[in-house]
Design a protein around this motif. Structure first.
Motif, short mmCIF file in Angstrom:
data_model
loop_
_atom_site.label_atom_id
_atom_site.label_comp_id
_atom_site.label_asym_id
_atom_site.label_seq_id
_atom_site.Cartn_x
_atom_site.Cartn_y
_atom_site.Cartn_z
N ARG A 189 0.96 -1.15 0.00
CA ARG A 189 -0.10 0.12 0.15
C ARG A 189 0.89 1.35 0.13
O ARG A 189 2.05 1.38 0.76
CB ARG A 189 -0.89 0.07 1.02
N ALA A 190 0.61 2.20 -0.75
CA ALA A 190 1.05 3.65 -0.65
C ALA A 190 0.17 4.39 0.13
O ALA A 190 -1.14 4.85 -0.42
CB ALA A 190 1.36 4.18 -2.06
N VAL A 191 0.59 4.95 1.14
CA VAL A 191 -0.30 5.96 2.18
C VAL A 191 0.34 7.18 2.18
O VAL A 191 1.73 7.32 2.23
CB VAL A 191 -0.37 5.33 3.41
N LEU A 192 -0.21 8.27 2.35
CA LEU A 192 0.19 9.73 2.47
C LEU A 192 -0.01 10.21 3.80
O LEU A 192 -0.95 9.95 4.42
CB LEU A 192 -0.47 10.80 1.42
N ALA A 193 0.98 11.29 4.30
CA ALA A 193 0.63 11.83 5.49
C ALA A 193 1.15 13.36 5.32
O ALA A 193 2.00 13.67 4.56
CB ALA A 193 1.29 11.13 6.67
N HIS A 194 0.59 14.16 6.15
CA HIS A 194 1.26 15.56 6.44
C HIS A 194 1.20 15.70 8.03
O HIS A 194 0.55 15.38 8.83
CB HIS A 194 0.30 16.50 5.71
N PRO A 195 2.34 16.55 8.40
CA PRO A 195 2.48 16.74 9.85
C PRO A 195 2.09 18.01 10.43
O PRO A 195 1.94 18.46 11.67
CB PRO A 195 4.00 16.90 9.96
N GLY A 196 1.06 18.83 9.50
CA GLY A 196 0.61 19.98 10.15
C GLY A 196 1.56 20.77 10.25
O GLY A 196 2.59 21.03 9.61
N TYR A 197 1.19 21.85 11.38
CA TYR A 197 2.33 22.85 11.41
C TYR A 197 3.20 22.35 12.71
O TYR A 197 2.94 22.25 13.79
CB TYR A 197 1.75 24.03 12.07
N THR A 198 4.48 21.98 12.23
CA THR A 198 5.33 21.10 13.22
C THR A 198 6.71 21.91 13.21
O THR A 198 7.25 22.16 12.17
CB THR A 198 5.41 19.66 12.73
N SER A 199 7.08 22.22 14.30
CA SER A 199 8.57 22.79 14.81
C SER A 199 9.65 22.08 14.28
O SER A 199 9.97 21.12 15.29
CB SER A 199 8.38 23.36 16.06
N THR A 200 10.43 22.30 13.31
CA THR A 200 11.67 21.20 12.89
C THR A 200 12.52 22.01 12.49
O THR A 200 12.30 23.46 12.18
CB THR A 200 11.20 20.34 11.79
N GLY A 201 13.86 21.72 12.34
CA GLY A 201 14.70 22.32 11.53
C GLY A 201 14.60 23.23 10.18
O GLY A 201 15.37 23.83 10.09
N LEU A 202 13.66 22.48 9.59
CA LEU A 202 13.32 23.50 8.36
C LEU A 202 12.61 24.50 8.47
O LEU A 202 12.54 25.49 7.45
CB LEU A 202 12.07 22.42 7.60
N MET A 203 12.15 24.97 9.53
CA MET A 203 11.43 26.12 9.54
C MET A 203 12.40 27.27 10.08
O MET A 203 13.44 27.14 10.86
CB MET A 203 10.53 26.15 10.95
N GLY A 204 11.95 28.52 9.44
CA GLY A 204 12.72 29.69 9.74
C GLY A 204 14.15 29.78 9.18
O GLY A 204 15.06 30.40 9.58
N GLN A 205 14.13 29.07 8.07
CA GLN A 205 15.57 29.00 7.32
C GLN A 205 15.32 29.81 5.96
O GLN A 205 16.22 29.35 5.14
CB GLN A 205 16.01 27.74 7.11
N SER A 206 14.24 30.12 5.54
CA SER A 206 13.81 30.62 4.31
C SER A 206 14.43 31.77 3.67
O SER A 206 14.56 32.27 2.55
CB SER A 206 12.42 30.48 3.88
N GLU A 207 15.04 32.62 4.70
CA GLU A 207 15.61 34.22 4.43
C GLU A 207 14.72 34.67 3.70
O GLU A 207 14.90 35.83 2.84
CB GLU A 207 16.99 33.83 3.59
N THR A 208 13.27 34.76 4.14
CA THR A 208 12.05 35.45 3.71
C THR A 208 11.25 36.04 4.89
O THR A 208 11.47 35.39 5.93
CB THR A 208 11.11 34.84 2.59
N PRO A 209 10.36 37.02 4.79
CA PRO A 209 9.52 37.35 5.97
C PRO A 209 8.84 36.24 6.64
O PRO A 209 8.18 36.23 7.58
CB PRO A 209 8.54 38.58 5.17
N VAL A 210 8.61 35.18 5.59
CA VAL A 210 7.96 34.12 6.26
C VAL A 210 8.47 33.40 7.58
O VAL A 210 7.71 32.87 8.41
CB VAL A 210 7.70 33.01 5.19
N ASP A 211 9.71 33.68 7.62
CA ASP A 211 10.45 33.28 8.84
C ASP A 211 10.09 33.87 10.09
O ASP A 211 9.92 33.03 10.99
CB ASP A 211 12.03 33.42 8.61
N TYR A 212 9.68 35.19 9.94
CA TYR A 212 9.25 35.77 11.11
C TYR A 212 7.92 35.34 11.62
O TYR A 212 7.62 35.20 12.84
CB TYR A 212 9.33 37.16 10.96
N LEU A 213 7.10 34.82 10.66
CA LEU A 213 5.63 34.37 11.04
C LEU A 213 5.90 32.98 11.51
O LEU A 213 5.11 32.53 12.56
CB LEU A 213 4.85 34.26 9.87
N MET A 214 6.95 32.00 11.18
CA MET A 214 7.17 30.91 11.75
C MET A 214 7.69 30.93 12.95
O MET A 214 7.13 30.16 13.95
CB MET A 214 8.00 30.16 10.96
#
Length: 289
Positions: A189-214
């Motif tokens: 079976r192939a099953v999909l998932a998403h983590p919602g809004y989760t605090s991980t190392g990916l967040m706040g690294q975009s160098e854009t104003p979105v980082d401040y929102l995160m």
């Protein structure tokens, strides 16, 4: 985890999981939970130092193997050394990067998040015994599939649009893989998932104003820790759920696993076929389904 997913996983003794990007964040939590339930886990990671530290905390049931999804040579080398196993979790990813290219010339986000996992899944499929979990994101809601320009060669690059495109590609790929598995009579079976809004190392690294929102979201605890964000993927990997189903937090941004909504594009057969064909052409990997 059938009705109380936070209570723990079903017994995983005697089963083997392969988890991409398990050196931190969601992947590390998925590996930890699977191992705690009795599974042997392979941490398939680019950063071996971080992966070894995670494996050390897990114990003897964890092993580390090098995998760089931004390099198809690395993907093939990794796949060649994998014995038959039970669960593949396509978790690794990058988010909102400046315009960069993979070793094979792909736009980095599409190349890592989708094309690398597409190639890996195709190469490993003959050795997967039960389940493939594909991690998408709420970002799929703003993505589009430009099958004739997956690598941003004719469009002006936008890092957030590129991220959304790559996550929608994950969803489209997962839905089409599930259809092909069913059509071929495969037990996988192939099953999909998403983590919602989760605090991980990916967040706040975009160098854009979105980082401040995160960062503000993290301070206000709008989201959830990685251990909670990993629950939909763990549920997708272990519960008796339909092939092709999509799981996320029950309150969208956070909560316990429940059925999630995905873009209608993921059920458009023309979109699926065009993405699949483009992915095969770019990676050189075909599926035996």
């Amino acid at each position: 985890m059938s009705d109380r997913p936070t209570a723990g996983l079903p017994d995983q003794s005697g089963r083997t999981w392969v988890i991409t990007g398990a050196n931190s964040g969601l992947g590390a939590e998925i590996a930890r939970a699977a191992a705690a339930a009795g599974a042997d886990v392979t941490l398939a990671c680019r950063n071996l130092d971080k992966a070894e530290r995670v494996a050390g905390r897990i114990g003897a049931s964890a092993r580390v193997a090098h995998l760089d999804l931004a390099d198809l040579g690395s993907v093939r080398d990794f796949a060649a050394g994998v014995e038959p196993f039970d669960v593949l979790v396509n978790n690794a990813g990058v988010m909102a990067l400046p315009h960069r290219r993979t070793a094979d010339g792909f736009e980095m986000q599409m190349g890592t998040n989708h094309l690398g996992h597409f190639a890996l899944t195709g190469l490993l499929l003959p050795r997967v015994r039960e389940r493939i979990v594909i991690m998408s994101s709420l970002a799929q809601n703003w993505g589009r599939i430009h099958a004739d320009d997956l690598n941003w060669e004719r469009r002006r690059y936008n890092r957030w649009a590129a991220y959304g495109d790559s996550k929608l590609a994950n969803t489209v790929f997962g839905r089409e893989l599930a259809r092909r598995l069913t059509q071929s009579g495969s037990p996988v079976r192939a099953v999909l998932a998403h983590p919602g809004y989760t605090s991980t190392g990916l967040m706040g690294q975009s160098e854009t104003p979105v980082d401040y929102l995160m960062k503000a979201g993290a301070m206000l605890r709008v989201g959830q820790p990685a251990a909670q964000g990993a629950l939909p993927a763990l549920f997708a990997a272990t519960a008796d759920v339909p092939n092709g189903s999509y799981w996320g937090p029950n309150r969208v941004l956070r909560g316990t696993p429940s059925r999630a909504r995905y873009r209608a594009a993921a059920d458009d057969q023309r979109v699926r076929d065009r993405l699949w064909s483009a992915s095969e052409e770019l990676t050189g990997v075909t599926f035996d389904v």
